[in-house]
Design an enzyme around this catalytic site. Structure first.
Site, PDB file in Angstrom:
ATOM      1  N   ASP A  29    -100.298 -62.360 -72.768  1.00 48.74           N
ATOM      2  CA  ASP A  29     -99.975 -61.053 -73.339  1.00 48.74           C
ATOM      3  C   ASP A  29    -100.607 -60.970 -74.730  1.00 48.74           C
ATOM      4  OD1 ASP A  29     -98.798 -58.572 -73.506  1.00 48.74           O
ATOM      5  OD2 ASP A  29     -96.768 -59.303 -73.847  1.00 48.74           O
ATOM      6  N   GLU A  33    -104.553 -49.913 -70.906  1.00 50.16           N
ATOM      7  CA  GLU A  33    -103.538 -48.862 -70.940  1.00 50.16           C
ATOM      8  C   GLU A  33    -104.123 -47.458 -71.134  1.00 50.16           C
ATOM      9  OE1 GLU A  33     -98.990 -48.522 -72.485  1.00 50.16           O
ATOM     10  OE2 GLU A  33    -100.117 -50.380 -72.405  1.00 50.16           O
ATOM     11  N   LYS A  93    -102.811 -49.445 -66.881  1.00 52.03           N
ATOM     12  CA  LYS A  93    -101.436 -49.559 -67.356  1.00 52.03           C
ATOM     13  C   LYS A  93    -100.913 -48.178 -67.730  1.00 52.03           C
ATOM     14  CE  LYS A  93     -99.129 -53.055 -70.099  1.00 52.03           C
ATOM     15  NZ  LYS A  93     -99.301 -53.977 -71.199  1.00 52.03           N
ATOM     16  N   THR A 113     -95.695 -49.912 -66.850  1.00 48.21           N
ATOM     17  CA  THR A 113     -95.129 -50.619 -67.990  1.00 48.21           C
ATOM     18  C   THR A 113     -93.941 -49.844 -68.560  1.00 48.21           C
ATOM     19  OG1 THR A 113     -95.732 -51.699 -70.076  1.00 48.21           O
ATOM     20  CG2 THR A 113     -96.747 -49.559 -69.653  1.00 48.21           C
ATOM     21  N   PHE A 164     -89.424 -55.060 -68.892  1.00 46.11           N
ATOM     22  CA  PHE A 164     -89.440 -55.605 -70.264  1.00 46.11           C
ATOM     23  C   PHE A 164     -88.167 -56.364 -70.593  1.00 46.11           C
ATOM     24  CE2 PHE A 164     -92.797 -53.258 -72.985  1.00 46.11           C
ATOM     25  CZ  PHE A 164     -93.730 -53.366 -71.982  1.00 46.11           C
TER      26      PHE A 164
END
Length: 318
Positions: free
Chosen positions: A19, A92, A128, A152, A174
């Protein structure tokens, strides 16, 4: 017999994803995939190692609309990451498009087009998108076209169910941000030891989603994200994928404590749960009923939007 470090042990049953926007750090952990987001890219371009990459990309595309220059910067980072990881990179879509299905689809098409123009097949890229109703519907369209998505900012069970129904490739629930919310709302009453490991509300959320997907044969991959400590990672060992920051990867590498598989697809078959389904109205109601999910989704989109704005300003100032 030499004991494997925890990172190697974890890799025996979970795909490890890094990440980070910091691709120079990646090689030492040999992750399969890497994920980025606007905040990570913003952090990276402020480092002397990466500033030239930003300047060079911006200079090469001067005169293009700002949003297109931004996409070229994101893809440039993605291309560098793909030189280091054998698998996929997540890139993203601008968080400011989180409530616009058509605009999200259009931006995804452009990102994939830039990767393909650079010689990268779409199977190595995950687009994303925030797990809003509109984002999930955009992903449904994209998946139908063979463009795979990583949904996400996923906090609520209804988001996971809707993603499964939309045929999404991968979701990123998350863990750490869920933990943060419960810890903050409990205040002085929070008992860290009692709420650790399998009792951690973030861990429980991912375990619930994993169990549901495995029981009902939903092929969407579950990738736990946003970890606050190694305990959260060990409690989710066996999850399809886990995306882990470089500092936590280093902690796993430094320990040889034994790891036990915590999530198991065979055990999930026996879970006493029923299948559920959502349309737009019932999805919005279920999300609204989940105070944590509602607040963290909104806050996450705002945070990514702020960082996207900062990246815009950096590009305009070059």
């Amino acid at each position: 017999m030499h004991q494997l470090d925890q990172l190697k042990q974890l890799k025996q049953f979970t795909t490890v994803v890094a990440d980070t926007g910091n691709f120079k750090q990646l090689a030492q952990f040999t992750p399969q995939d890497a994920t980025t987001n606007p905040s990570l890219i913003l952090k990276a371009v402020q480092q002397p190692d990466y500033a030239p990459l930003l300047a060079e990309t911006v200079a090469a595309h001067r005169g293009l609309p700002l949003d297109e220059v931004v996409d070229r910067v994101l893809v440039r980072f993605g291309l560098e990451i793909l030189k280091v990881v054998p698998g996929r990179v997540s890139t993203e879509v601008d968080a400011r498009l989180s409530f616009d299905t058509a605009a999200t689809v259009a931006r995804a098409h452009r990102l994939i087009g830039l990767y393909e123009a650079a010689g990268i097949g779409r199977e190595r890229v995950l687009i994303k998108i925030a797990s809003t109703w509109e984002g999930i519907q955009a992903a449904r369209i994209l998946e139908h076209e063979g463009i795979h998505c990583n949904l996400t900012l996923l906090f609520a069970f209804c988001q996971a169910v809707a993603c499964g129904e939309a045929g999404v490739q991968l979701i990123s629930p998350f863990v750490g941000r869920i933990y943060d919310w419960y810890k903050k709302s409990a205040g002085a009453k929070w008992d860290e030891a009692a709420m650790a490991g399998a009792n951690d509300p973030g861990v429980q959320s991912v375990a619930q989603i994993y169990t549901y997907y495995k029981k009902f044969g939903i092929p969407t991959e579950v990738m736990g994200a946003s970890f606050r400590n190694v305990g959260q990672i060990t409690a989710l060992a066996g999850c399809d994928l886990l995306t882990i920051s470089p500092d936590l990867l280093a902690q796993l590498q430094a320990s040889e404590a034994p790891f036990v598989r915590a999530l198991d697809p065979v055990e999930a078959q026996d879970a006493p749960i029923h299948a559920v389904s959502y349309n737009e109205a019932s999805f919005r109601y279920a999300l609204n009923e989940d105070a944590m999910g509602t607040e963290k989704l909104a806050e996450g989109i705002r945070g990514f939007a702020v960082d996207a704005g900062k990246l815009d300003q950096m590009i305009l100032s070059l």
